[in-house]
Scaffold this active site. Structure first.
Site, mmCIF file in Angstrom:
data_model
loop_
_atom_site.group_PDB
_atom_site.id
_atom_site.type_symbol
_atom_site.label_atom_id
_atom_site.label_comp_id
_atom_site.label_asym_id
_atom_site.label_seq_id
_atom_site.Cartn_x
_atom_site.Cartn_y
_atom_site.Cartn_z
ATOM 1 C CE1 TYR A 105 -4.118 -1.507 -0.263
ATOM 2 C CE2 TYR A 105 -3.430 -2.844 1.601
ATOM 3 C CZ TYR A 105 -4.314 -2.592 0.568
ATOM 4 O OH TYR A 105 -5.368 -3.413 0.359
ATOM 5 C CD GLU A 198 2.096 -29.639 11.133
ATOM 6 O OE1 GLU A 198 2.728 -30.702 11.256
ATOM 7 O OE2 GLU A 198 1.218 -29.448 10.275
ATOM 8 C CG ASP A 250 -0.180 -33.146 11.665
ATOM 9 O OD1 ASP A 250 -0.238 -33.349 12.888
ATOM 10 O OD2 ASP A 250 -0.969 -32.412 11.047
#
Lengths: 362, 503
Positions: A105, A198, A250
């Site tokens: 921006y 995680e 995982d």
């Protein structure tokens, strides 16, 4: 363990300002001599990215690219790059931080607008390459989402908080790894290791079950793929405090890769250093764990399997552990989440699994 | 029951079959009337060699609440005028006129003007008013009606006036039923296109609401008037030969061939008659019917006739066509082409083409097509016209033309016999010879358009290129000055100058 702050952050800031000025002087000199301003930087094309076994991460090769304002196709990105440098210098001088979205921006105010966020991000990456510094060094951060908890006392260097100290156990949800924490100095810690996790649920469980006390550990939540600031932070914990790093994700190709990026970095960051922790270890959930612990599991999808085949060709995955686990995944065609251990009760993962896995890699 | 057989007059025939002459409904009727009278007015001026001044007025008549709108149509011109003795027949008799000769004119049969008047009479039962002078000391005024059954004028009133100013021209005024407001777009389009193809004419139009439309001339140069010619052997039929043998004063076929046909020399006449197996010494008046038929057939087969002469044609010419387009469309680019004379079935013709870009041409999403035949704009049945088919058959990307460009194509076909498909003169039939000329004509101007578009594209690219440098270099200078901590920005004028390739 007790360490004296070295005020690394202040040095980094000075270095960034020095390099930005050097860039300006160079361009200014070119224009004074009536040459079209140009810059040279290492190419980030895939042909110029190599895995370096010495530094144990991806690095850029010798190929350089030249961006010249004489070239109609270069002049716009070059202008944006120089603007980004100017913007970074402003941040450094005013000791402010900003985000990639801010950069996008802010450019509009200077009439060098970016087409979209990816274009703006790519220019920031260019600036990193030219300067040899990461964007966090010139205070441009991504949205933060990762956190840390544990007995580590830090000292802030951000304006208004200089000298202020904080113990990272002060808040039971953990402390966000934001710009202030990233630039903070480490003062002292009683921890013996870092455990990176995680998922948020497990991170909270570990705090509740006082894993930090039981194992003398600092707990880091990566919240999925670890942001660069977090990777750098883990790097510092490893380097500055000599703490071993253990990673729990995982049990699937994606979790495996989260660990790998913390360890060996990504190709996208080949132009940067200090984002990797080559000695960190991936402690689970492995494919073999799914079998050994008889974990509730889901079948691997086609995308998962394709991913595993891709990883198998990846140089970073040459280690025995990685090869074995990839093979196992392909063999059993199953995956399991960290939460799968809840099958054996909520504390099983802390009481049984964690000590066993930490022992294995010690 | 006994069938009754009766002969009907030409006027009666067209009265019963007014559809074929373009008087299908009130909208078409008023459009066709305007068109026929304006064309007659322009033809009269062209032949007289004076730049036309045409005044057209349509006013609405209060018909006391009767069904159907009645309009008064008035057309004035400054043309050659009509000799007093011909006025009644010219306006009160169908198929009477000066246009049966072989030369290019807008009208062909002397049908249109009278047809309009006939239509007016049958819808309003009011006479036509005509005033005309050929520039003599008198002007003549007539009030006429048509005796439809006998195809004869009925003179209701006749006056002669002293013509002090030696005015020449014709004024026609009559009433007709019509629907002006539905016909308005076509009428205005017709006048505008007429102005394109007649840039030497002043056309004034006052519509029923009193609105004034002016189409001013931009030149007084007129195309040279066409010459009258004899028919070409390829273009005659049995009837023509029979008529010619009746009026000829030639005593033998050798003379007959040379005198009554164009481009037949003594050598060619010899060759042809030998080939046709008709005696050179034979008296044409004594040709037997089967010999006439053979003559016509052999004429069409004989290969050694020279192509028809084009002097009987009056193309507009490049300059006038350009002037007309510039005046009405104000384009940024224009290319015109005049093809060499050519012929189909013994009828000479010339194709003129033009392509224009930008200006007042709308970005229609498609190419705007203006079709003209013998300087008449053709406005109906565009899709069936050979020109439109040719344009559709061209791959315009070859010429860098994309559908969103403001492009107009003009095709003008002049011929002693325009191959119209219908009596209403709306579209041109697809004759291979005509098609080829139109295609080549359009290709030629399209190639020039491509050069223009290429150059335009180049200039545009260069402009964009320059604007990129002049936008970004100052910014690089500004930010670098800041970064380097300098007070004054470096001088980049030299750099900006060096990227300007054309000046």
């Amino acid at each position: 363990m007790n360490k004296k702050p070295k005020n690394l952050a202040a040095e980094k800031r000075k270095e960034a300002l020095k390099r930005l000025k050097k860039l300006g002087v160079r361009l200014y000199g070119q224009m004074e001599k009536s040459t079209f301003p140009w810059i040279k930087m290492p190419s980030r094309s895939t042909q110029n990215i190599f895995y370096s076994p010495e530094v144990r991460q991806y690095v850029l090769g010798d190929k350089m690219v030249r961006r010249s304002s004489r070239n109609i196709r270069h002049i716009r990105p070059l202008t944006q790059l120089i603007w980004a440098a100017y913007f970074a210098r402003d941040l450094a001088q005013q000791r402010k931080t900003s985000t990639l979205r801010d950069v996008y921006y802010s450019a509009q105010a200077y009439e060098v607008p970016f087409k979209d966020q990816p274009e703006s991000n790519s220019i920031i990456t260019d600036l990193e390459t030219v300067m040899g510094l990461s964007r966090e060094d010139f205070k441009v951060f991504p949205e933060e989402r990762s956190a840390i908890f544990g007995d580590l006392t830090i000292e802030y260097t951000v304006p208004g908080y200089e000298g202020k100290r904080l113990n990272l156990m002060s808040h039971p949800d953990g402390m966000m790894i934001g710009p202030a924490l990233t630039s903070a100095e480490f003062v002292k810690t009683s921890a013996d290791m870092v455990i990176a996790i995680e998922k948020g649920g497990l991170f909270t469980r570990f705090i509740e079950e006082t894993v930090h006390k039981k194992y003398n550990a600092l707990l880091v939540l990566t919240a999925g793929q670890a942001p660069r600031a977090t990777r750098h932070f883990i790097h510092r914990l490893n380097r500055e405090l000599d703490l071993p790093v253990h990673i729990f994700t995982d049990g699937d190709p994606w979790g495996m890769h989260i660990a790998m990026v913390i360890i060996s970095g990504s190709a996208n960051a080949a132009h940067l250093r200090e984002l990797t922790t080559p000695d960190a270890t991936w402690n689970g959930v492995w494919a073999t764990d799914i079998v050994d612990y008889d974990l509730p599991s889901d079948a691997l999808t086609e995308v998962d399997i394709k991913r595993l085949h891709d990883l198998r060709k990846d140089q970073r995955y040459e280690g025995d552990l990685w090869r074995r686990e990839i093979k196992k995944f392909l063999e059993i065609k199953k995956k399991a989440e960290q939460e799968a251990f809840s099958r054996y009760g909520l504390t099983y993962i802390v009481d049984e699994y964690l000590p066993a896995k930490l022992e294995m890699t010690d | 029951m006994v069938e009754t057989f009766e002969q009907i007059s030409p006027a009666d025939f067209f009265y019963r079959n007014r559809d074929i002459a373009g008087f299908t409904n009130p909208t078409r009727a008023i459009f066709s009337s305007v068109r026929e009278l304006v064309e007659n007015a322009l033809d009269a001026s062209d032949l007289h060699g004076v730049p036309p001044e045409v005044y057209l007025r349509i006013s609405q008549e209060d018909n006391g609440g009767e069904e159907g709108e009645v309009y008064i149509l008035r057309v004035e011109d400054n043309g050659s005028g009509i000799p007093a003795r011909h006025i009644p027949s010219a306006f009160g008799q169908v198929l009477f006129g000066s246009k049966y000769k072989l030369r290019q004119a807008r009208g062909t049969f002397g049908l249109g003007g009278t047809m309009a008047i006939l239509y007016g009479q049958i819808t309003t039962h009011k006479p036509v008013y005509v005033a005309s002078s050929t520039g003599t000391s008198r002007t003549y005024e007539y009030k006429l009606m048509i005796d439809i059954q006998r195809n004869r004028p009925i003179i209701l009133d006749r006056k002669a006036h002293v013509n002090k100013t030696r005015w020449h021209g014709t004024v026609v005024e009559f009433r007709l039923e019509g629907d002006y407001f539905r016909a308005m777009p076509k009428i205005l389009e017709y006048l505008k296109q007429t102005a394109v193809v007649t840039p030497y004419a002043n056309i004034t139009f006052v519509d029923p609401k009193g609105r004034l439309y002016r189409f001013n001339r931009v030149t007084t140069d007129m195309p040279p008037p066409p010459e009258e010619t004899f028919p070409h052997p390829y273009g005659v039929d049995v009837e023509t030969i029979q008529r010619l043998t009746k009026i000829t004063d030639c005593r033998n076929m050798l003379d007959f061939m040379q005198k009554h046909f164009q481009r037949v020399s003594e050598r060619i006449a010899h060759g042809f008659l030998e080939n046709a197996g008709i005696g050179k010494k034979k008296n044409p008046k004594k040709l037997k019917p089967q010999e006439v038929v053979r003559l016509v057939r052999k004429m069409k087969e004989f290969k050694d006739f020279l192509p028809p002469r084009a002097r009987c044609l009056s193309p507009l010419g490049k300059d006038l066509l350009k002037a007309g387009i510039l005046k009405e469309l104000k384009p940024d680019f224009i290319a015109v082409c005049r093809r060499k004379p050519s012929a189909y079935s013994g009828h000479p013709f010339i194709v003129e083409t033009a392509i224009a870009y930008g200006g007042d041409i709308p970005k229609a999403g498609d190419i705007v097509v203006h079709r003209f035949a013998n300087r008449i704009p053709l406005l109906y049945d565009e899709a069936s016209d050979v020109t439109v088919r040719v344009i559709k058959s061209i791959n315009w990307r070859t010429y860098k033309v994309s559908p969103d460009m403001p492009i107009a194509i003009l095709v003008h076909l002049c011929s002693t016999k325009v191959p119209y498909k219908t009596v209403g003169k709306e579209f041109i039939a697809d004759r291979p010879e005509v098609r080829r000329e139109i295609l080549n004509g359009i290709r030629e101007v399209a190639r020039r358009l491509r050069r223009f578009l290429t150059r335009k594209e180049h200039v545009e690219r260069e402009r964009r290129r320059l604007s990129v440098f002049s936008k970004y270099l100052p910014k690089i200078a500004e930010f670098s000055t800041e970064l380097a901590g300098k007070k004054q920005p470096p001088d980049i004028e030299k750099l900006l100058k060096s990227v300007r390739r054309f000046e």
